[in-house]
Motif scaffolding. Structure first.
Motif, PDB file in Angstrom:
ATOM      1  N   PHE A  76       0.822  -1.215   0.000  1.00 51.35           N
ATOM      2  CA  PHE A  76       0.000   0.000   0.000  1.00 51.35           C
ATOM      3  C   PHE A  76       0.860   1.272   0.000  1.00 51.35           C
ATOM      4  O   PHE A  76       0.630   2.199   0.784  1.00 51.35           O
ATOM      5  N   VAL A  77       1.852   1.319  -0.873  1.00 51.20           N
ATOM      6  CA  VAL A  77       2.801   2.435  -0.830  1.00 51.20           C
ATOM      7  C   VAL A  77       2.479   3.546  -1.810  1.00 51.20           C
ATOM      8  O   VAL A  77       3.181   4.543  -1.849  1.00 51.20           O
ATOM      9  N   ASN A  78       1.419   3.426  -2.609  1.00 48.39           N
ATOM     10  CA  ASN A  78       1.135   4.501  -3.551  1.00 48.39           C
ATOM     11  C   ASN A  78      -0.157   5.226  -3.196  1.00 48.39           C
ATOM     12  O   ASN A  78      -0.672   5.105  -2.083  1.00 48.39           O
ATOM     13  N   GLY A  79      -0.699   5.967  -4.169  1.00 41.22           N
ATOM     14  CA  GLY A  79      -1.848   6.816  -3.898  1.00 41.22           C
ATOM     15  C   GLY A  79      -3.075   6.078  -3.411  1.00 41.22           C
ATOM     16  O   GLY A  79      -3.866   6.617  -2.637  1.00 41.22           O
ATOM     17  N   GLY A  80      -3.263   4.809  -3.856  1.00 39.88           N
ATOM     18  CA  GLY A  80      -4.411   4.050  -3.387  1.00 39.88           C
ATOM     19  C   GLY A  80      -4.378   3.835  -1.885  1.00 39.88           C
ATOM     20  O   GLY A  80      -5.390   3.962  -1.193  1.00 39.88           O
ATOM     21  N   GLY A  81      -3.201   3.506  -1.371  1.00 41.99           N
ATOM     22  CA  GLY A  81      -3.066   3.336   0.068  1.00 41.99           C
ATOM     23  C   GLY A  81      -3.269   4.644   0.807  1.00 41.99           C
ATOM     24  O   GLY A  81      -3.925   4.694   1.862  1.00 41.99           O
ATOM     25  N   ALA A  82      -2.714   5.728   0.253  1.00 36.13           N
ATOM     26  CA  ALA A  82      -2.851   7.035   0.891  1.00 36.13           C
ATOM     27  C   ALA A  82      -4.310   7.473   0.957  1.00 36.13           C
ATOM     28  O   ALA A  82      -4.736   8.111   1.929  1.00 36.13           O
ATOM     29  N   LEU A  83      -5.089   7.112  -0.048  1.00 37.61           N
ATOM     30  CA  LEU A  83      -6.496   7.525  -0.101  1.00 37.61           C
ATOM     31  C   LEU A  83      -7.292   6.934   1.050  1.00 37.61           C
ATOM     32  O   LEU A  83      -8.007   7.653   1.763  1.00 37.61           O
ATOM     33  N   ILE A  84      -7.173   5.628   1.270  1.00 39.96           N
ATOM     34  CA  ILE A  84      -7.959   4.992   2.322  1.00 39.96           C
ATOM     35  C   ILE A  84      -7.429   5.372   3.697  1.00 39.96           C
ATOM     36  O   ILE A  84      -8.197   5.553   4.649  1.00 39.96           O
ATOM     37  N   ILE A  85      -6.120   5.550   3.827  1.00 41.78           N
ATOM     38  CA  ILE A  85      -5.543   5.983   5.103  1.00 41.78           C
ATOM     39  C   ILE A  85      -6.011   7.399   5.433  1.00 41.78           C
ATOM     40  O   ILE A  85      -6.411   7.697   6.568  1.00 41.78           O
ATOM     41  N   GLY A  86      -5.994   8.283   4.438  1.00 42.15           N
ATOM     42  CA  GLY A  86      -6.450   9.659   4.655  1.00 42.15           C
ATOM     43  C   GLY A  86      -7.921   9.722   5.018  1.00 42.15           C
ATOM     44  O   GLY A  86      -8.328  10.499   5.889  1.00 42.15           O
ATOM     45  N   ALA A  87      -8.742   8.905   4.348  1.00 37.03           N
ATOM     46  CA  ALA A  87     -10.171   8.893   4.642  1.00 37.03           C
ATOM     47  C   ALA A  87     -10.428   8.463   6.084  1.00 37.03           C
ATOM     48  O   ALA A  87     -11.285   9.027   6.779  1.00 37.03           O
ATOM     49  N   ALA A  88      -9.654   7.470   6.550  1.00 35.35           N
ATOM     50  CA  ALA A  88      -9.814   7.017   7.936  1.00 35.35           C
ATOM     51  C   ALA A  88      -9.422   8.109   8.919  1.00 35.35           C
ATOM     52  O   ALA A  88     -10.093   8.305   9.942  1.00 35.35           O
ATOM     53  N   CYS A  89      -8.345   8.819   8.630  1.00 38.28           N
ATOM     54  CA  CYS A  89      -7.919   9.902   9.524  1.00 38.28           C
ATOM     55  C   CYS A  89      -9.002  10.980   9.629  1.00 38.28           C
ATOM     56  O   CYS A  89      -9.264  11.499  10.721  1.00 38.28           O
ATOM     57  N   VAL A  90      -9.623  11.300   8.503  1.00 34.74           N
ATOM     58  CA  VAL A  90     -10.722  12.271   8.522  1.00 34.74           C
ATOM     59  C   VAL A  90     -11.867  11.756   9.386  1.00 34.74           C
ATOM     60  O   VAL A  90     -12.455  12.501  10.185  1.00 34.74           O
ATOM     61  N   PHE A  91     -12.183  10.476   9.246  1.00 33.35           N
ATOM     62  CA  PHE A  91     -13.262   9.896  10.049  1.00 33.35           C
ATOM     63  C   PHE A  91     -12.957  10.023  11.536  1.00 33.35           C
ATOM     64  O   PHE A  91     -13.823  10.421  12.327  1.00 33.35           O
ATOM     65  N   TRP A  92     -11.717   9.670  11.950  1.00 35.47           N
ATOM     66  CA  TRP A  92     -11.406   9.654  13.379  1.00 35.47           C
ATOM     67  C   TRP A  92     -11.388  11.048  13.982  1.00 35.47           C
ATOM     68  O   TRP A  92     -11.576  11.208  15.187  1.00 35.47           O
ATOM     69  N   VAL A  93     -11.181  12.058  13.159  1.00 34.09           N
ATOM     70  CA  VAL A  93     -11.321  13.435  13.649  1.00 34.09           C
ATOM     71  C   VAL A  93     -12.800  13.811  13.741  1.00 34.09           C
ATOM     72  O   VAL A  93     -13.267  14.348  14.756  1.00 34.09           O
ATOM     73  N   GLY A  94     -13.551  13.483  12.693  1.00 36.91           N
ATOM     74  CA  GLY A  94     -14.963  13.853  12.658  1.00 36.91           C
ATOM     75  C   GLY A  94     -15.805  13.170  13.719  1.00 36.91           C
ATOM     76  O   GLY A  94     -16.767  13.753  14.235  1.00 36.91           O
ATOM     77  N   VAL A  95     -15.447  11.941  14.094  1.00 38.79           N
ATOM     78  CA  VAL A  95     -16.266  11.193  15.042  1.00 38.79           C
ATOM     79  C   VAL A  95     -16.211  11.801  16.441  1.00 38.79           C
ATOM     80  O   VAL A  95     -17.099  11.535  17.269  1.00 38.79           O
ATOM     81  N   VAL A  96     -15.218  12.650  16.702  1.00 38.63           N
ATOM     82  CA  VAL A  96     -15.139  13.318  18.011  1.00 38.63           C
ATOM     83  C   VAL A  96     -16.404  14.133  18.268  1.00 38.63           C
ATOM     84  O   VAL A  96     -16.919  14.187  19.391  1.00 38.63           O
ATOM     85  N   ALA A  97     -16.932  14.786  17.216  1.00 40.17           N
ATOM     86  CA  ALA A  97     -18.150  15.588  17.369  1.00 40.17           C
ATOM     87  C   ALA A  97     -19.339  14.708  17.752  1.00 40.17           C
ATOM     88  O   ALA A  97     -20.206  15.122  18.533  1.00 40.17           O
ATOM     89  N   LEU A  98     -19.377  13.481  17.224  1.00 35.35           N
ATOM     90  CA  LEU A  98     -20.465  12.569  17.576  1.00 35.35           C
ATOM     91  C   LEU A  98     -20.342  12.105  19.022  1.00 35.35           C
ATOM     92  O   LEU A  98     -21.339  11.969  19.727  1.00 35.35           O
ATOM     93  N   LEU A  99     -19.104  11.849  19.454  1.00 34.02           N
ATOM     94  CA  LEU A  99     -18.887  11.442  20.842  1.00 34.02           C
ATOM     95  C   LEU A  99     -19.314  12.548  21.805  1.00 34.02           C
ATOM     96  O   LEU A  99     -19.936  12.277  22.841  1.00 34.02           O
ATOM     97  N   ALA A 100     -18.970  13.787  21.457  1.00 36.66           N
ATOM     98  CA  ALA A 100     -19.278  14.916  22.335  1.00 36.66           C
ATOM     99  C   ALA A 100     -20.783  15.153  22.439  1.00 36.66           C
ATOM    100  O   ALA A 100     -21.256  15.678  23.460  1.00 36.66           O
ATOM    101  N   ARG A 101     -21.526  14.761  21.393  1.00 34.22           N
ATOM    102  CA  ARG A 101     -22.976  15.031  21.376  1.00 34.22           C
ATOM    103  C   ARG A 101     -23.795  13.742  21.387  1.00 34.22           C
ATOM    104  O   ARG A 101     -24.924  13.716  20.929  1.00 34.22           O
TER     105      ARG A 101
END
Length: 273
Positions: A76-101
Protein backbone atom coordinates in the motif's frame (compact mmCIF):
# COMPACT_ATOMS: atom_id res chain seq x y z
CA UNK A 1 -12.67 -15.40 33.71
CA UNK A 2 -9.32 -13.99 34.86
CA UNK A 3 -7.58 -17.28 34.09
CA UNK A 4 -9.09 -17.28 30.59
CA UNK A 5 -7.97 -13.69 30.00
CA UNK A 6 -4.42 -14.49 31.08
CA UNK A 7 -4.22 -17.64 28.95
CA UNK A 8 -5.55 -15.80 25.89
CA UNK A 9 -3.01 -13.02 26.37
CA UNK A 10 -0.17 -15.51 26.82
CA UNK A 11 -1.05 -17.11 23.49
CA UNK A 12 -2.16 -14.10 21.43
CA UNK A 13 0.60 -11.66 22.36
CA UNK A 14 3.61 -13.82 21.35
CA UNK A 15 1.80 -14.83 18.14
CA UNK A 16 1.15 -11.19 17.27
CA UNK A 17 4.75 -10.15 17.91
CA UNK A 18 6.07 -13.14 15.93
CA UNK A 19 3.81 -12.29 12.99
CA UNK A 20 4.94 -8.66 13.00
CA UNK A 21 8.64 -9.52 13.17
CA UNK A 22 8.89 -12.60 10.95
CA UNK A 23 6.09 -12.51 8.39
CA UNK A 24 6.75 -10.82 5.03
CA UNK A 25 4.65 -7.72 4.39
CA UNK A 26 2.13 -9.62 2.27
CA UNK A 27 1.71 -12.25 4.98
CA UNK A 28 1.17 -9.68 7.69
CA UNK A 29 -1.33 -7.78 5.55
CA UNK A 30 -3.24 -11.01 4.93
CA UNK A 31 -3.37 -11.75 8.67
CA UNK A 32 -4.54 -8.21 9.49
CA UNK A 33 -7.14 -8.36 6.72
CA UNK A 34 -8.50 -11.62 8.17
CA UNK A 35 -8.86 -10.00 11.59
CA UNK A 36 -10.60 -6.98 10.05
CA UNK A 37 -13.11 -9.28 8.35
CA UNK A 38 -13.93 -10.77 11.75
CA UNK A 39 -14.26 -7.17 12.91
CA UNK A 40 -16.63 -6.52 9.99
CA UNK A 41 -18.90 -9.33 11.24
CA UNK A 42 -18.90 -7.72 14.69
CA UNK A 43 -19.49 -4.24 13.23
CA UNK A 44 -22.55 -5.47 11.34
CA UNK A 45 -23.75 -7.23 14.49
CA UNK A 46 -23.55 -3.96 16.43
CA UNK A 47 -25.55 -2.37 13.60
CA UNK A 48 -28.29 -4.91 14.33
CA UNK A 49 -27.81 -6.97 11.17
CA UNK A 50 -28.95 -10.59 10.89
CA UNK A 51 -26.58 -13.34 9.74
CA UNK A 52 -27.21 -12.65 6.07
CA UNK A 53 -26.61 -8.91 6.47
CA UNK A 54 -23.45 -9.57 8.46
CA UNK A 55 -22.13 -11.90 5.77
CA UNK A 56 -22.94 -9.31 3.10
CA UNK A 57 -21.06 -6.62 5.01
CA UNK A 58 -18.05 -8.89 5.48
CA UNK A 59 -18.03 -9.46 1.73
CA UNK A 60 -18.25 -5.71 1.11
CA UNK A 61 -15.30 -4.96 3.39
CA UNK A 62 -13.34 -7.78 1.73
CA UNK A 63 -14.10 -6.20 -1.66
CA UNK A 64 -12.89 -2.77 -0.49
CA UNK A 65 -9.66 -4.23 0.87
CA UNK A 66 -9.16 -6.23 -2.32
CA UNK A 67 -9.69 -3.22 -4.56
CA UNK A 68 -7.15 -1.12 -2.68
CA UNK A 69 -4.74 -4.06 -2.57
CA UNK A 70 -5.08 -4.36 -6.35
CA UNK A 71 -4.50 -0.63 -6.79
CA UNK A 72 -1.61 -0.25 -4.37
CA UNK A 73 -0.05 -3.71 -3.92
CA UNK A 74 0.35 -5.55 -0.61
CA UNK A 75 2.52 -2.77 0.86
CA UNK A 76 0.00 0.00 0.00
CA UNK A 77 2.80 2.43 -0.83
CA UNK A 78 1.13 4.50 -3.55
CA UNK A 79 -1.85 6.82 -3.90
CA UNK A 80 -4.41 4.05 -3.39
CA UNK A 81 -3.07 3.34 0.07
CA UNK A 82 -2.85 7.03 0.89
CA UNK A 83 -6.50 7.53 -0.10
CA UNK A 84 -7.96 4.99 2.32
CA UNK A 85 -5.54 5.98 5.10
CA UNK A 86 -6.45 9.66 4.66
CA UNK A 87 -10.17 8.89 4.64
CA UNK A 88 -9.81 7.02 7.94
CA UNK A 89 -7.92 9.90 9.52
CA UNK A 90 -10.72 12.27 8.52
CA UNK A 91 -13.26 9.90 10.05
CA UNK A 92 -11.41 9.65 13.38
CA UNK A 93 -11.32 13.43 13.65
CA UNK A 94 -14.96 13.85 12.66
CA UNK A 95 -16.27 11.19 15.04
CA UNK A 96 -15.14 13.32 18.01
CA UNK A 97 -18.15 15.59 17.37
CA UNK A 98 -20.47 12.57 17.58
CA UNK A 99 -18.89 11.44 20.84
CA UNK A 100 -19.28 14.92 22.34
CA UNK A 101 -22.98 15.03 21.38
CA UNK A 102 -23.92 11.40 22.01
CA UNK A 103 -26.62 10.13 21.63
CA UNK A 104 -28.34 12.89 19.61
CA UNK A 105 -25.64 13.27 16.95
CA UNK A 106 -25.19 9.49 16.80
CA UNK A 107 -28.85 8.87 15.95
CA UNK A 108 -28.64 11.03 12.83
CA UNK A 109 -25.33 9.62 11.57
CA UNK A 110 -23.62 6.37 12.61
CA UNK A 111 -26.86 5.23 14.18
CA UNK A 112 -28.17 4.91 10.60
CA UNK A 113 -27.22 1.63 8.87
CA UNK A 114 -26.15 3.33 5.64
CA UNK A 115 -23.70 5.70 7.31
CA UNK A 116 -22.45 2.98 9.63
CA UNK A 117 -21.80 0.70 6.65
CA UNK A 118 -19.79 3.35 4.77
CA UNK A 119 -17.80 4.23 7.90
CA UNK A 120 -17.13 0.57 8.62
CA UNK A 121 -15.68 -0.04 5.16
CA UNK A 122 -13.23 2.84 5.64
CA UNK A 123 -12.41 2.11 9.28
CA UNK A 124 -11.74 -1.60 8.72
CA UNK A 125 -9.85 -1.31 5.42
CA UNK A 126 -7.52 1.48 6.57
CA UNK A 127 -5.54 -0.51 9.21
CA UNK A 128 -4.73 -3.12 6.56
CA UNK A 129 -3.26 -0.42 4.32
CA UNK A 130 -1.58 1.42 7.19
CA UNK A 131 0.16 -1.61 8.70
CA UNK A 132 1.20 -2.80 5.25
CA UNK A 133 2.73 0.60 4.54
CA UNK A 134 4.56 0.74 7.87
CA UNK A 135 5.84 -2.83 7.61
CA UNK A 136 7.29 -2.10 4.17
CA UNK A 137 9.51 0.72 5.52
CA UNK A 138 13.06 0.36 6.79
CA UNK A 139 12.78 -1.14 10.29
CA UNK A 140 9.06 -1.48 9.52
CA UNK A 141 8.38 -4.42 11.82
CA UNK A 142 10.01 -2.57 14.71
CA UNK A 143 8.06 0.58 13.92
CA UNK A 144 4.84 -1.41 14.24
CA UNK A 145 6.03 -2.72 17.61
CA UNK A 146 6.76 0.86 18.71
CA UNK A 147 3.19 1.77 17.69
CA UNK A 148 1.84 -1.20 19.65
CA UNK A 149 3.82 -0.29 22.76
CA UNK A 150 2.61 3.30 22.50
CA UNK A 151 -0.98 2.02 22.40
CA UNK A 152 -0.45 -0.49 25.20
CA UNK A 153 1.34 2.18 27.22
CA UNK A 154 -1.51 4.63 26.68
CA UNK A 155 -4.05 2.02 27.79
CA UNK A 156 -2.06 1.03 30.88
CA UNK A 157 -1.17 4.61 31.78
CA UNK A 158 -4.82 5.65 31.47
CA UNK A 159 -5.94 2.76 33.68
CA UNK A 160 -3.40 3.46 36.41
CA UNK A 161 -3.89 7.23 36.39
CA UNK A 162 -7.66 6.88 36.26
CA UNK A 163 -7.74 4.45 39.17
CA UNK A 164 -5.33 6.57 41.22
CA UNK A 165 -6.39 10.14 40.50
CA UNK A 166 -9.51 9.94 38.33
CA UNK A 167 -12.18 12.46 39.30
CA UNK A 168 -13.49 14.26 36.20
CA UNK A 169 -15.44 12.13 33.73
CA UNK A 170 -14.34 12.28 30.10
CA UNK A 171 -17.57 11.42 28.21
CA UNK A 172 -19.83 9.74 30.78
CA UNK A 173 -22.70 9.20 28.33
CA UNK A 174 -20.45 6.90 26.27
CA UNK A 175 -18.02 5.41 28.81
CA UNK A 176 -18.68 6.29 32.47
CA UNK A 177 -15.37 4.83 33.64
CA UNK A 178 -13.03 7.04 31.61
CA UNK A 179 -11.66 10.20 33.21
CA UNK A 180 -9.64 13.22 32.13
CA UNK A 181 -6.92 12.26 34.60
CA UNK A 182 -6.76 8.82 33.00
CA UNK A 183 -6.41 10.42 29.56
CA UNK A 184 -3.50 12.54 30.81
CA UNK A 185 -1.80 9.44 32.20
CA UNK A 186 -2.29 7.63 28.90
CA UNK A 187 -0.80 10.53 26.94
CA UNK A 188 2.24 10.68 29.22
CA UNK A 189 2.85 6.94 28.91
CA UNK A 190 2.47 6.97 25.11
CA UNK A 191 4.93 9.86 24.85
CA UNK A 192 7.44 7.97 26.99
CA UNK A 193 7.11 4.80 24.90
CA UNK A 194 7.38 6.82 21.70
CA UNK A 195 10.63 8.39 22.86
CA UNK A 196 11.98 5.08 24.13
CA UNK A 197 11.08 3.29 20.90
CA UNK A 198 12.78 5.91 18.75
CA UNK A 199 15.86 5.76 20.98
CA UNK A 200 16.04 1.95 20.74
CA UNK A 201 15.76 2.22 16.95
CA UNK A 202 18.75 4.58 17.08
CA UNK A 203 16.92 7.42 15.37
CA UNK A 204 18.18 10.99 15.38
CA UNK A 205 17.48 13.36 18.27
CA UNK A 206 14.99 15.26 16.14
CA UNK A 207 13.10 12.07 15.32
CA UNK A 208 13.11 11.03 18.97
CA UNK A 209 11.43 14.35 19.69
CA UNK A 210 9.00 13.71 16.83
CA UNK A 211 8.05 10.28 18.18
CA UNK A 212 7.56 11.80 21.63
CA UNK A 213 5.11 14.33 20.20
CA UNK A 214 3.49 11.60 18.12
CA UNK A 215 2.76 9.77 21.36
CA UNK A 216 0.23 12.49 22.21
CA UNK A 217 -1.64 11.98 18.95
CA UNK A 218 -1.53 8.20 19.23
CA UNK A 219 -2.90 8.29 22.79
CA UNK A 220 -5.70 10.69 21.84
CA UNK A 221 -6.82 8.78 18.76
CA UNK A 222 -6.58 5.50 20.72
CA UNK A 223 -9.05 6.93 23.22
CA UNK A 224 -11.31 8.05 20.37
CA UNK A 225 -11.20 4.55 18.85
CA UNK A 226 -12.07 2.96 22.18
CA UNK A 227 -14.93 5.40 22.77
CA UNK A 228 -16.30 4.91 19.26
CA UNK A 229 -16.65 1.16 19.69
CA UNK A 230 -18.14 1.81 23.14
CA UNK A 231 -20.65 4.12 21.45
CA UNK A 232 -21.66 1.32 19.06
CA UNK A 233 -21.95 -1.21 21.88
CA UNK A 234 -23.93 1.12 24.12
CA UNK A 235 -26.39 1.83 21.31
CA UNK A 236 -26.74 -1.88 20.56
CA UNK A 237 -27.01 -2.84 24.23
CA UNK A 238 -23.94 -5.09 24.05
CA UNK A 239 -21.19 -5.64 26.60
CA UNK A 240 -18.66 -6.94 24.02
CA UNK A 241 -18.47 -6.67 20.25
CA UNK A 242 -17.89 -10.44 20.00
CA UNK A 243 -16.10 -13.38 21.56
CA UNK A 244 -13.13 -13.93 19.24
CA UNK A 245 -10.62 -13.54 22.08
CA UNK A 246 -11.84 -15.67 25.01
CA UNK A 247 -12.09 -13.59 28.15
CA UNK A 248 -11.33 -10.38 26.26
CA UNK A 249 -14.25 -9.97 23.87
CA UNK A 250 -14.18 -9.44 20.13
CA UNK A 251 -11.68 -8.13 17.60
CA UNK A 252 -13.15 -4.65 17.88
CA UNK A 253 -12.91 -4.77 21.68
CA UNK A 254 -9.21 -5.65 21.61
CA UNK A 255 -8.02 -3.83 18.49
CA UNK A 256 -10.13 -0.67 18.56
CA UNK A 257 -7.17 1.53 19.53
CA UNK A 258 -4.89 0.01 16.88
CA UNK A 259 -7.58 0.36 14.23
CA UNK A 260 -7.83 4.08 15.00
CA UNK A 261 -4.16 4.78 15.63
CA UNK A 262 -2.49 2.94 12.73
CA UNK A 263 -3.58 5.44 10.02
CA UNK A 264 -2.46 8.39 12.14
CA UNK A 265 0.88 6.72 12.82
CA UNK A 266 1.42 6.65 9.05
CA UNK A 267 0.67 10.37 8.91
CA UNK A 268 3.24 10.90 11.65
CA UNK A 269 5.84 8.98 9.64
CA UNK A 270 5.04 11.11 6.58
CA UNK A 271 5.53 14.29 8.58
CA UNK A 272 8.79 13.05 10.11
CA UNK A 273 10.07 12.11 6.65
Amino acid sequence: MLKTRILTALVALPLAIAAIVWLPTGGLVTAVAALMLVGAWEWASMMGGDRGQRALFVALVALVISVFWALAGPAFVNGGGALIIGAACVFWVGVVALLARFPKAWTATLGQPGWAMIAGCVVLAAPVAALGYIHHQDQGAWLILVLCFMIWGADTGAYIAGKTWGQRKLIPAVSPGKTLEGAYGGIAAAMAFGALGAFVLDLSALRILGFTVMGTAIALVSIVGDLTISMFKRSAGLKDSGAFFPGHGGVLDRLDSLIAAAPWFVVGLWLLA
